[in-house]
Motif scaffolding. Structure first.
Motif, PDB file in Angstrom:
ATOM      1  N   LEU A 154       0.858  -1.178   0.000  1.00 16.98           N
ATOM      2  CA  LEU A 154       0.000   0.000   0.000  1.00 16.98           C
ATOM      3  C   LEU A 154       0.890   1.222   0.000  1.00 16.98           C
ATOM      4  CD1 LEU A 154      -2.678  -1.008   2.671  1.00 16.98           C
ATOM      5  CD2 LEU A 154      -2.923  -1.061   0.193  1.00 16.98           C
ATOM      6  N   VAL A 155       0.537   2.183  -0.827  1.00 16.47           N
ATOM      7  CA  VAL A 155       1.272   3.445  -0.845  1.00 16.47           C
ATOM      8  C   VAL A 155       0.291   4.577  -0.602  1.00 16.47           C
ATOM      9  CG1 VAL A 155       3.146   2.646  -2.328  1.00 16.47           C
ATOM     10  CG2 VAL A 155       1.095   3.597  -3.363  1.00 16.47           C
ATOM     11  N   ARG A 156       0.773   5.587   0.064  1.00 16.66           N
ATOM     12  CA  ARG A 156      -0.058   6.739   0.395  1.00 16.66           C
ATOM     13  C   ARG A 156       0.030   7.752  -0.765  1.00 16.66           C
ATOM     14  NH1 ARG A 156      -2.162   8.038   5.374  1.00 16.66           N
ATOM     15  NH2 ARG A 156      -0.865   6.426   6.267  1.00 16.66           N
ATOM     16  N   THR A 157      -1.123   8.230  -1.195  1.00 13.07           N
ATOM     17  CA  THR A 157      -1.165   9.229  -2.265  1.00 13.07           C
ATOM     18  C   THR A 157      -0.995  10.629  -1.669  1.00 13.07           C
ATOM     19  OG1 THR A 157      -3.563   9.513  -2.138  1.00 13.07           O
ATOM     20  CG2 THR A 157      -2.739   7.769  -3.593  1.00 13.07           C
TER      21      THR A 157
ATOM     22  N   VAL B 258      -4.641   9.018   0.941  1.00 11.91           N
ATOM     23  CA  VAL B 258      -5.384   7.776   0.729  1.00 11.91           C
ATOM     24  C   VAL B 258      -4.382   6.675   0.382  1.00 11.91           C
ATOM     25  CG1 VAL B 258      -7.137   6.646  -0.698  1.00 11.91           C
ATOM     26  CG2 VAL B 258      -7.386   9.071  -0.097  1.00 11.91           C
ATOM     27  N   GLU B 259      -4.582   5.490   0.956  1.00 13.09           N
ATOM     28  CA  GLU B 259      -3.695   4.381   0.634  1.00 13.09           C
ATOM     29  C   GLU B 259      -4.254   3.594  -0.531  1.00 13.09           C
ATOM     30  OE1 GLU B 259      -2.995   2.095   4.168  1.00 13.09           O
ATOM     31  OE2 GLU B 259      -1.422   3.448   4.824  1.00 13.09           O
ATOM     32  N   LYS B 260      -3.403   3.315  -1.497  1.00 13.64           N
ATOM     33  CA  LYS B 260      -3.791   2.552  -2.685  1.00 13.64           C
ATOM     34  C   LYS B 260      -2.872   1.346  -2.819  1.00 13.64           C
ATOM     35  CE  LYS B 260      -5.115   4.585  -6.380  1.00 13.64           C
ATOM     36  NZ  LYS B 260      -5.155   5.338  -7.643  1.00 13.64           N
ATOM     37  N   ALA B 261      -3.445   0.238  -3.283  1.00 16.00           N
ATOM     38  CA  ALA B 261      -2.645  -0.963  -3.520  1.00 16.00           C
ATOM     39  C   ALA B 261      -1.777  -0.732  -4.753  1.00 16.00           C
ATOM     40  CB  ALA B 261      -3.556  -2.164  -3.729  1.00 16.00           C
ATOM     41  N   ARG B 262      -0.516  -1.123  -4.639  1.00 13.49           N
ATOM     42  CA  ARG B 262       0.427  -0.989  -5.757  1.00 13.49           C
ATOM     43  C   ARG B 262       1.229  -2.264  -5.873  1.00 13.49           C
ATOM     44  NH1 ARG B 262       2.341   4.234  -7.203  1.00 13.49           N
ATOM     45  NH2 ARG B 262       3.282   3.057  -8.897  1.00 13.49           N
ATOM     46  N   GLU B 263       1.651  -2.546  -7.083  1.00 15.15           N
ATOM     47  CA  GLU B 263       2.559  -3.650  -7.344  1.00 15.15           C
ATOM     48  C   GLU B 263       3.873  -3.052  -7.801  1.00 15.15           C
ATOM     49  OE1 GLU B 263       1.891  -7.199  -9.885  1.00 15.15           O
ATOM     50  OE2 GLU B 263      -0.044  -7.266  -8.844  1.00 15.15           O
ATOM     51  N   LEU B 264       4.937  -3.408  -7.106  1.00 17.30           N
ATOM     52  CA  LEU B 264       6.254  -2.889  -7.432  1.00 17.30           C
ATOM     53  C   LEU B 264       7.119  -4.021  -7.969  1.00 17.30           C
ATOM     54  CD1 LEU B 264       6.818  -0.840  -4.144  1.00 17.30           C
ATOM     55  CD2 LEU B 264       5.938   0.031  -6.322  1.00 17.30           C
ATOM     56  N   ASP B 265       8.134  -3.682  -8.747  1.00 17.66           N
ATOM     57  CA  ASP B 265       9.042  -4.714  -9.243  1.00 17.66           C
ATOM     58  C   ASP B 265      10.266  -4.859  -8.339  1.00 17.66           C
ATOM     59  OD1 ASP B 265      10.279  -2.355  -9.879  1.00 17.66           O
ATOM     60  OD2 ASP B 265      10.603  -2.829 -11.993  1.00 17.66           O
ATOM     61  N   PHE B 266      10.172  -4.300  -7.126  1.00 16.95           N
ATOM     62  CA  PHE B 266      11.239  -4.414  -6.132  1.00 16.95           C
ATOM     63  C   PHE B 266      10.593  -4.354  -4.753  1.00 16.95           C
ATOM     64  CE2 PHE B 266      10.395   0.026  -6.646  1.00 16.95           C
ATOM     65  CZ  PHE B 266      10.570   0.589  -5.388  1.00 16.95           C
ATOM     66  N   VAL B 267      11.352  -4.749  -3.761  1.00 16.06           N
ATOM     67  CA  VAL B 267      10.889  -4.666  -2.372  1.00 16.06           C
ATOM     68  C   VAL B 267      11.554  -3.447  -1.742  1.00 16.06           C
ATOM     69  CG1 VAL B 267      10.769  -5.826  -0.140  1.00 16.06           C
ATOM     70  CG2 VAL B 267      10.703  -7.180  -2.238  1.00 16.06           C
ATOM     71  N   PRO B 268      10.774  -2.460  -1.316  1.00 17.08           N
ATOM     72  CA  PRO B 268      11.383  -1.306  -0.655  1.00 17.08           C
ATOM     73  C   PRO B 268      12.205  -1.752   0.564  1.00 17.08           C
ATOM     74  CG  PRO B 268       9.098  -0.844  -1.207  1.00 17.08           C
ATOM     75  CD  PRO B 268       9.326  -2.307  -1.464  1.00 17.08           C
ATOM     76  N   ALA B 269      13.303  -1.058   0.792  1.00 20.16           N
ATOM     77  CA  ALA B 269      14.252  -1.455   1.844  1.00 20.16           C
ATOM     78  C   ALA B 269      13.587  -1.614   3.209  1.00 20.16           C
ATOM     79  CB  ALA B 269      15.407  -0.460   1.917  1.00 20.16           C
ATOM     80  N   GLN B 270      12.752  -0.665   3.603  1.00 17.07           N
ATOM     81  CA  GLN B 270      12.099  -0.756   4.922  1.00 17.07           C
ATOM     82  C   GLN B 270      11.185  -1.981   4.996  1.00 17.07           C
ATOM     83  OE1 GLN B 270      12.687   1.162   7.761  1.00 17.07           O
ATOM     84  NE2 GLN B 270      11.518  -0.493   8.675  1.00 17.07           N
ATOM     85  N   ASN B 271      10.463  -2.256   3.911  1.00 15.06           N
ATOM     86  CA  ASN B 271       9.613  -3.445   3.893  1.00 15.06           C
ATOM     87  C   ASN B 271      10.448  -4.712   4.007  1.00 15.06           C
ATOM     88  OD1 ASN B 271       7.987  -1.371   1.925  1.00 15.06           O
ATOM     89  ND2 ASN B 271       6.618  -2.596   3.185  1.00 15.06           N
TER      90      ASN B 271
END
Length: 160
Positions: free
Chosen positions: A91-94, A98-111
């Motif tokens: 989920l990313v904050r706009t 508002v939080e929206k579901a997103r698909e990323l091609d990497f894993v953010p470092a904190q996650n």
């Protein structure tokens, strides 16, 4: 100190095979109260029956720990799968919060750090349950887990 007034209930529990401590717990009195009551009534607790009940509780505890241990390992595996998937769902904050579901091609470092910590927590919990049941190889697994945590840059806040 008043006289024990739970004799009828105590007798019912005694007849069901409960031990002194179990009856005391059920009635909310001390084991010595139940012991004195039993002595006055001419009753004796069957030590073999109490031993069998204790062994049954121990086996039940091991079975429960086994199930929890398997669930912890399964959860750790699912978290690894999430880290290693081709895309990372999050989920990313706009701009408007508002939080929206997103698909990323990497894993953010904190996650990645958070998931690695969760993996370590699940594996550590499973290993502690194994240690409680005397499973061999715990030291090797602890060492491996520590090396894994070091490699992922995660430090453990608990000891094995």
């Amino acid at each position: 100190m008043g006289a024990f007034t739970g004799g009828a209930r105590a007798r019912d529990l005694f007849d069901k095979g409960l031990g002194c401590n179990a009856i005391a717990k059920e009635l909310g009195v001390s084991p010595s109260t139940i012991s004195a009551w039993a002595k006055r009534e001419g009753l004796e607790f069957d030590r073999a029956q109490v031993k069998a009940a204790n062994q049954a509780r121990e086996v039940d505890g091991k079975a429960r720990r086994l199930e929890l241990k398997l669930r912890a390992y399964k959860r750790a595996e699912a978290l690894y799968d999430r880290l290693e998937a081709p895309t990372f769902k999050t989920l990313v904050r706009t701009e408007v919060g508002v939080e929206k579901a997103r698909e990323l091609d990497f894993v953010p470092a904190q996650n990645e750090r958070d998931i690695a910590q969760a993996i370590q927590t699940h594996i550590t919990a499973a290993m502690k349950m194994e240690a409680a049941d005397g499973t061999p190889g715990l030291d090797d697994a602890t060492s491996l887990l520590s090396r894994l945590g070091d490699a992922l840059g995660v430090t453990s806040t608990h000891s094995a």
